[in-house]
Design a protein around this motif. Sequence first.
Motif, PDB file in Angstrom:
ATOM      1  N   TYR B 162       0.833  -1.194   0.000  1.00 20.92           N
ATOM      2  CA  TYR B 162       0.000   0.000   0.000  1.00 20.92           C
ATOM      3  C   TYR B 162       0.872   1.250   0.000  1.00 20.92           C
ATOM      4  O   TYR B 162       0.716   2.148  -0.825  1.00 20.92           O
ATOM      5  CB  TYR B 162      -0.915  -0.026   1.227  1.00 20.92           C
ATOM      6  CG  TYR B 162      -1.863   1.139   1.354  1.00 20.92           C
ATOM      7  CD1 TYR B 162      -3.115   1.100   0.745  1.00 20.92           C
ATOM      8  CD2 TYR B 162      -1.512   2.278   2.076  1.00 20.92           C
ATOM      9  CE1 TYR B 162      -3.995   2.173   0.858  1.00 20.92           C
ATOM     10  CE2 TYR B 162      -2.382   3.354   2.197  1.00 20.92           C
ATOM     11  CZ  TYR B 162      -3.629   3.288   1.587  1.00 20.92           C
ATOM     12  OH  TYR B 162      -4.485   4.355   1.697  1.00 20.92           O
ATOM     13  N   VAL B 166       1.332   4.072  -2.969  1.00 21.90           N
ATOM     14  CA  VAL B 166       1.026   5.492  -2.742  1.00 21.90           C
ATOM     15  C   VAL B 166       2.237   6.353  -3.124  1.00 21.90           C
ATOM     16  O   VAL B 166       2.100   7.355  -3.838  1.00 21.90           O
ATOM     17  CB  VAL B 166       0.576   5.738  -1.282  1.00 21.90           C
ATOM     18  CG1 VAL B 166       0.552   7.226  -0.961  1.00 21.90           C
ATOM     19  CG2 VAL B 166      -0.815   5.130  -1.044  1.00 21.90           C
ATOM     20  N   MET B 169       2.527   6.521  -6.886  1.00 21.38           N
ATOM     21  CA  MET B 169       1.530   7.430  -7.476  1.00 21.38           C
ATOM     22  C   MET B 169       1.933   8.884  -7.287  1.00 21.38           C
ATOM     23  O   MET B 169       1.732   9.711  -8.171  1.00 21.38           O
ATOM     24  CB  MET B 169       0.168   7.218  -6.812  1.00 21.38           C
ATOM     25  CG  MET B 169      -0.542   5.969  -7.284  1.00 21.38           C
ATOM     26  SD  MET B 169      -2.268   5.965  -6.701  1.00 21.38           S
ATOM     27  CE  MET B 169      -2.141   4.894  -5.299  1.00 21.38           C
ATOM     28  N   GLU B 170       2.487   9.194  -6.110  1.00 22.70           N
ATOM     29  CA  GLU B 170       2.892  10.581  -5.840  1.00 22.70           C
ATOM     30  C   GLU B 170       3.972  11.027  -6.822  1.00 22.70           C
ATOM     31  O   GLU B 170       3.973  12.161  -7.269  1.00 22.70           O
ATOM     32  CB  GLU B 170       3.350  10.721  -4.371  1.00 22.70           C
ATOM     33  CG  GLU B 170       2.145  10.768  -3.419  1.00 22.70           C
ATOM     34  CD  GLU B 170       2.494  10.603  -1.938  1.00 22.70           C
ATOM     35  OE1 GLU B 170       1.585  10.813  -1.111  1.00 22.70           O
ATOM     36  OE2 GLU B 170       3.642  10.251  -1.611  1.00 22.70           O
ATOM     37  N   PRO B 173       2.013  10.707 -11.178  1.00 28.89           N
ATOM     38  CA  PRO B 173       0.552  10.890 -11.138  1.00 28.89           C
ATOM     39  C   PRO B 173      -0.147  10.414 -12.425  1.00 28.89           C
ATOM     40  O   PRO B 173      -1.332  10.103 -12.387  1.00 28.89           O
ATOM     41  CB  PRO B 173       0.368  12.397 -10.953  1.00 28.89           C
ATOM     42  CG  PRO B 173       1.692  12.947 -10.601  1.00 28.89           C
ATOM     43  CD  PRO B 173       2.746  11.970 -10.999  1.00 28.89           C
ATOM     44  N   ILE B 176      -1.833   6.898 -11.926  1.00 29.07           N
ATOM     45  CA  ILE B 176      -2.711   6.691 -10.765  1.00 29.07           C
ATOM     46  C   ILE B 176      -3.744   5.589 -11.025  1.00 29.07           C
ATOM     47  O   ILE B 176      -3.970   4.715 -10.189  1.00 29.07           O
ATOM     48  CB  ILE B 176      -3.382   8.020 -10.355  1.00 29.07           C
ATOM     49  CG1 ILE B 176      -2.344   8.886  -9.619  1.00 29.07           C
ATOM     50  CG2 ILE B 176      -4.600   7.781  -9.469  1.00 29.07           C
ATOM     51  CD1 ILE B 176      -2.819  10.267  -9.270  1.00 29.07           C
ATOM     52  N   GLN B 177      -4.340   5.634 -12.195  1.00 29.58           N
ATOM     53  CA  GLN B 177      -5.386   4.650 -12.506  1.00 29.58           C
ATOM     54  C   GLN B 177      -4.873   3.200 -12.388  1.00 29.58           C
ATOM     55  O   GLN B 177      -5.450   2.412 -11.621  1.00 29.58           O
ATOM     56  CB  GLN B 177      -5.956   4.959 -13.901  1.00 29.58           C
ATOM     57  CG  GLN B 177      -7.036   4.009 -14.386  1.00 29.58           C
ATOM     58  CD  GLN B 177      -8.386   4.316 -13.760  1.00 29.58           C
ATOM     59  OE1 GLN B 177      -8.950   5.391 -13.952  1.00 29.58           O
ATOM     60  NE2 GLN B 177      -8.912   3.379 -12.990  1.00 29.58           N
ATOM     61  N   CYS B 180      -4.113   2.308  -8.782  1.00 31.50           N
ATOM     62  CA  CYS B 180      -5.318   2.021  -7.982  1.00 31.50           C
ATOM     63  C   CYS B 180      -5.820   0.609  -8.270  1.00 31.50           C
ATOM     64  O   CYS B 180      -6.294  -0.082  -7.364  1.00 31.50           O
ATOM     65  CB  CYS B 180      -6.419   3.041  -8.271  1.00 31.50           C
ATOM     66  SG  CYS B 180      -6.139   4.617  -7.447  1.00 31.50           S
ATOM     67  N   ASN B 181      -5.702   0.172  -9.524  1.00 25.80           N
ATOM     68  CA  ASN B 181      -6.075  -1.209  -9.824  1.00 25.80           C
ATOM     69  C   ASN B 181      -5.210  -2.195  -9.046  1.00 25.80           C
ATOM     70  O   ASN B 181      -5.715  -3.200  -8.535  1.00 25.80           O
ATOM     71  CB  ASN B 181      -5.937  -1.485 -11.329  1.00 25.80           C
ATOM     72  CG  ASN B 181      -7.093  -0.920 -12.120  1.00 25.80           C
ATOM     73  OD1 ASN B 181      -8.238  -0.977 -11.687  1.00 25.80           O
ATOM     74  ND2 ASN B 181      -6.816  -0.351 -13.275  1.00 25.80           N
ATOM     75  N   LEU B 183      -3.710  -1.577  -6.209  1.00 25.00           N
ATOM     76  CA  LEU B 183      -4.147  -1.481  -4.802  1.00 25.00           C
ATOM     77  C   LEU B 183      -5.332  -2.406  -4.552  1.00 25.00           C
ATOM     78  O   LEU B 183      -5.389  -3.112  -3.540  1.00 25.00           O
ATOM     79  CB  LEU B 183      -4.609  -0.056  -4.483  1.00 25.00           C
ATOM     80  CG  LEU B 183      -3.647   0.916  -3.826  1.00 25.00           C
ATOM     81  CD1 LEU B 183      -4.394   2.188  -3.441  1.00 25.00           C
ATOM     82  CD2 LEU B 183      -3.022   0.301  -2.576  1.00 25.00           C
ATOM     83  N   THR B 184      -6.276  -2.385  -5.489  1.00 22.58           N
ATOM     84  CA  THR B 184      -7.456  -3.244  -5.364  1.00 22.58           C
ATOM     85  C   THR B 184      -7.044  -4.721  -5.361  1.00 22.58           C
ATOM     86  O   THR B 184      -7.585  -5.521  -4.590  1.00 22.58           O
ATOM     87  CB  THR B 184      -8.437  -2.966  -6.519  1.00 22.58           C
ATOM     88  OG1 THR B 184      -8.729  -1.571  -6.513  1.00 22.58           O
ATOM     89  CG2 THR B 184      -9.718  -3.751  -6.375  1.00 22.58           C
TER      90      THR B 184
END
Lengths: 220, 220
Positions: B162, B166, B169-170, B173, B176-177, B180-181, B183-184
Amino acid sequence: VRHFIEELEELKTKLLEMSSLVEAAIQRSISAVILKDRGAAEEVFKNEARINTIELEIDELAINLLALHQPMAADLRFIVAVLKINTNLERMGDLSVNIAESATSLIEEPVITPMIDIPHIAGLVQSMVRKSLDAFVTRDVDLARSVLASDDAVDSLRTVCYQELVSFMEKHPQNIQPSCNLLTVTRNLERIADHSTNIAEDVLFLVKGIDVRHHTEARQ
Amino acid sequence: VRHFIEELEELKTKLLEMSSLVEAAIQRSISAVILKDRGAAEEVFKNEARINTIELEIDELAINLLALHQPMAADLRFIVAVLKINTNLERMGDLSVNIAESATSLIEEPVITPMIDIPHIAGLVQSMVRKSLDAFVTRDVDLARSVLASDDAVDSLRTVCYQELVSFMEKHPQNIQPSCNLLTVTRNLERIADHSTNIAEDVLFLVKGIDVRHHTEARQ
């Protein structure tokens, strides 16, 4: 040996106590996120142990009822429904703890992140929870069916929230951490809705003796 | 009316069929993510209906066994354990579908995002699933306990994943999409591990008649 009817009453009373605790946990975890209410989050953490204890007590009561009284037909369905609803309630309690944890992170990182549709999705989920439990108490088949119908609305709202949060992060990369916390909140709310759906299905199984899981045509 | 032993055998066979299907779904959903294997994801979607059907068949068989034969003690515990394991397996199947959906999004958006610790966490989760099911088949209490011990390792790994995602992503950017996938995916893997833990707890309940849920001291 106590009378069967009396033990069945005790089982029902304990499940209602469990329901109240879990509903309160959901309410508080949502307040913790939306109102940044740290006290509400702490109440959720404090009540987790009680919810876990009642879950075990209910399972034990139900299994003893099955073992000692060998109930038939409607009583057997009632006890199996209680076992299933109990599992769902305990998971909803865990999900409230997850939401309260995200709330705590959000309170500790005071970055302004839009709440987008979270209050809306939270209201819808709480109404599903309430209706599924009312449907169990009153054995109301129509109310149970209305819960099944709401589940799709929650899924669509969650998808909208997800896309809004991803766009927001793309524009404000400095807010990725709190936005990810909000993503987690929406996912946990959606899972609470799923468990309400499971409870509504258990109510239909209890009242009508039919199993509507995985039968989409019966859910219209 | 068929013989009780025969129906109990049928129940066990069906649960093993369910286990194989769910293990295959988990394996394929992970291959879909890590190897970007679209065919594997499609196999997962295709097999979901079969898993849902067997879940209903197992519940029906178990409830009929309870209703018609009023089993006592060890047989009653076995049937209750099967009902619980069945619910856990079906949810693991759903989580594989979620992972296969994330994989599909990742394949469609060919952005390079690091896999970070996902293959590691996936390997650990698959080993927990395998051990919890083996523990059920062989009624191996030590193996079941080893599953409970692995759950904390998965949680820590998930937290590391996690934080890495993060940070990524920072810094990127534009990614990000897909991040996030991923992360899921890690969240769904963690939930599969939780269900393996539930199965291990059901095995302890089955073999020893003890309920280890929420008793951390018994899980050491």
